[in-house]
Write a protein that holds these residues in place. Structure first.
Motif, mmCIF file in Angstrom:
data_model
loop_
_atom_site.group_PDB
_atom_site.id
_atom_site.type_symbol
_atom_site.label_atom_id
_atom_site.label_comp_id
_atom_site.label_asym_id
_atom_site.label_seq_id
_atom_site.Cartn_x
_atom_site.Cartn_y
_atom_site.Cartn_z
ATOM 1 N N GLY A 58 1.050 -1.046 0.039
ATOM 2 C CA GLY A 58 0.193 -0.251 -0.141
ATOM 3 C C GLY A 58 0.601 1.589 0.278
ATOM 4 O O GLY A 58 1.004 2.430 -0.428
ATOM 5 N N VAL A 59 2.209 1.528 0.399
ATOM 6 C CA VAL A 59 2.719 2.329 0.335
ATOM 7 C C VAL A 59 3.400 2.781 -0.666
ATOM 8 O O VAL A 59 3.617 3.825 -1.160
ATOM 9 C CB VAL A 59 3.911 2.197 1.738
ATOM 10 N N VAL A 60 4.046 1.288 -1.153
ATOM 11 C CA VAL A 60 4.523 1.806 -2.704
ATOM 12 C C VAL A 60 3.333 2.271 -3.367
ATOM 13 O O VAL A 60 3.737 2.649 -4.220
ATOM 14 C CB VAL A 60 5.075 0.296 -3.119
ATOM 15 N N ALA A 61 2.075 1.824 -3.458
ATOM 16 C CA ALA A 61 1.108 1.924 -4.578
ATOM 17 C C ALA A 61 1.678 3.885 -3.973
ATOM 18 O O ALA A 61 0.940 4.452 -5.044
ATOM 19 C CB ALA A 61 -0.201 1.515 -3.885
ATOM 20 N N ALA A 62 0.959 3.860 -2.569
ATOM 21 C CA ALA A 62 1.370 5.749 -2.386
ATOM 22 C C ALA A 62 2.058 6.686 -2.676
ATOM 23 O O ALA A 62 1.570 7.447 -3.522
ATOM 24 C CB ALA A 62 0.730 5.862 -0.955
ATOM 25 N N VAL A 63 3.164 6.020 -3.026
ATOM 26 C CA VAL A 63 4.220 6.816 -3.626
ATOM 27 C C VAL A 63 4.404 7.148 -4.767
ATOM 28 O O VAL A 63 4.293 7.683 -5.354
ATOM 29 C CB VAL A 63 5.571 5.864 -3.084
ATOM 30 N N LEU A 64 4.604 5.866 -5.455
ATOM 31 C CA LEU A 64 3.839 5.662 -7.390
ATOM 32 C C LEU A 64 3.013 6.703 -7.876
ATOM 33 O O LEU A 64 2.709 7.590 -8.398
ATOM 34 C CB LEU A 64 3.612 4.463 -7.725
ATOM 35 N N ILE A 65 1.619 7.298 -6.922
ATOM 36 C CA ILE A 65 -0.002 7.572 -6.630
ATOM 37 C C ILE A 65 0.705 8.559 -6.758
ATOM 38 O O ILE A 65 -0.149 9.678 -7.785
ATOM 39 C CB ILE A 65 -1.058 6.219 -6.358
ATOM 40 N N VAL A 66 1.478 9.419 -5.742
ATOM 41 C CA VAL A 66 1.614 10.840 -5.519
ATOM 42 C C VAL A 66 2.890 11.270 -6.724
ATOM 43 O O VAL A 66 2.736 13.176 -7.048
ATOM 44 C CB VAL A 66 1.986 10.611 -4.334
ATOM 45 N N PHE A 67 3.691 10.327 -6.481
ATOM 46 C CA PHE A 67 5.338 11.081 -7.177
ATOM 47 C C PHE A 67 4.647 11.209 -8.469
ATOM 48 O O PHE A 67 5.590 12.167 -8.811
ATOM 49 C CB PHE A 67 5.504 10.103 -7.209
ATOM 50 N N ILE A 68 4.370 10.210 -9.652
ATOM 51 C CA ILE A 68 3.975 10.252 -11.013
ATOM 52 C C ILE A 68 2.954 11.689 -11.341
ATOM 53 O O ILE A 68 3.587 12.372 -11.524
ATOM 54 C CB ILE A 68 3.410 9.335 -11.144
#
Length: 290
Positions: A213-223
């Motif tokens: 979930g953290v990885v998904a959050a990072v990608l969803i915000v960063f990109i």
């Protein structure tokens, strides 16, 4: 039935998949290919030269301003992602572990309330909050904490980071919440039965299991933050412009679509490379713990 012939179910599946595939191809692949093609052309304000050339990429490599804007954009996106995820995790954890199941839907409903208003309106509201005579400066001045309004919270990179972190907070909360909800609570009980404290149980059980979930959050915000140009335009001032603002300027103000397309490709490749490295490091870490 002849060898290699499609069955009725396979034909039906292909028929069902054809419309969404064509839709995705038309709205995603075709525009992306057009941008790639444009990046190898040149334009003199009105005249578009379709001769294949690397002049746009050469100009990007030779002029330091483009690298500086890209570097600043990656920095802002990285800080926004870090701040957003760090603030989103406690909220998601509280909703998942401390809110009664019958009330979780209400909390999720409240988290998504910001989406009810226009993104542009939310940005303008932050201008009111962070402004020279805004809510923060007025409150601190009247409380006697500061003698004069703070100037470092508006029309700079700090204002862009604050606004983007607020705007993308729900995108980070929701995937982390989903990952936390999937954790088997009996594992936490077993950890504490074996003598672990609640804190050590969190770091040794809860946090590792919530990493997807953290990885998904990072990608969803960063990109997406790397391509945001509205917030830097309204909140960043002269020192808060990002690569997306330069792309917008090339397309709309300077009428140089090929150079803008080349900048977009460079930014996209940079984000893709960083995201892939992050995903690969995460997979390596998960395999090491397996």
């Amino acid at each position: 039935m002849a060898k290699g012939a499609l069955t009725a179910d396979q034909k039906r599946s292909m028929l069902l998949l054809a419309p969404p595939f064509a839709y995705a191809l038309l709205l995603l692949a075709v525009p992306l290919l057009a941008i790639v093609l444009f990046s190898f052309w040149t334009q003199d304000f009105i005249t578009l030269d379709t001769t294949f050339t690397l002049a746009n990429y050469q100009e990007i490599a030779e002029k330091p301003i483009y690298f500086a804007l890209l570097q600043r954009s990656l920095y802002v996106s990285g800080v926004v992602t870090l701040v957003t995820v760090l603030l989103a995790y406690p909220v998601a954890y509280f909703v998942s572990f401390h809110v009664h199941p019958s009330r979780k839907s209400i909390w999720l409903f409240l988290i998504t309330i910001p989406f009810w208003t226009s993104y542009l309106i939310r940005v303008f509201l932050w201008k009111v909050i962070l402004g020279y005579n805004g809510v923060i400066n007025t409150g601190l001045t009247q409380a006697g904490i500061i003698d004069e309004p703070l100037t470092f919270i508006l029309y700079n990179v700090n204002a862009v980071i604050i606004t983007l972190a607020h705007a993308f907070a729900p995108f980070a909360i929701l995937p982390i919440f989903v990952a936390l909800e999937k954790i088997d609570r009996s594992l936490l009980e077993a950890s504490q039965d074996l003598g672990e404290s609640k804190l050590s149980t969190f770091f040794r059980v809860t946090l590792p299991l919530s990493v997807p979930g953290v990885v998904a959050a990072v990608l969803i915000v960063f990109i997406p933050t790397i391509g945001d140009y509205v917030t830097p335009e309204l909140m960043g001032g002269a020192g808060g412009k990002l690569i997306a603002n330069m792309i917008q300027t090339q397309f709309l103000a300077l009428n140089n679509a090929p150079l803008g397309a080349a900048l977009a490709i460079v930014a996209m490749l940079s984000v893709t490379a960083i995201s892939l490295v992050f995903v690969l490091l995460n997979r390596k870490w998960l395999r090491g713990r397996a």
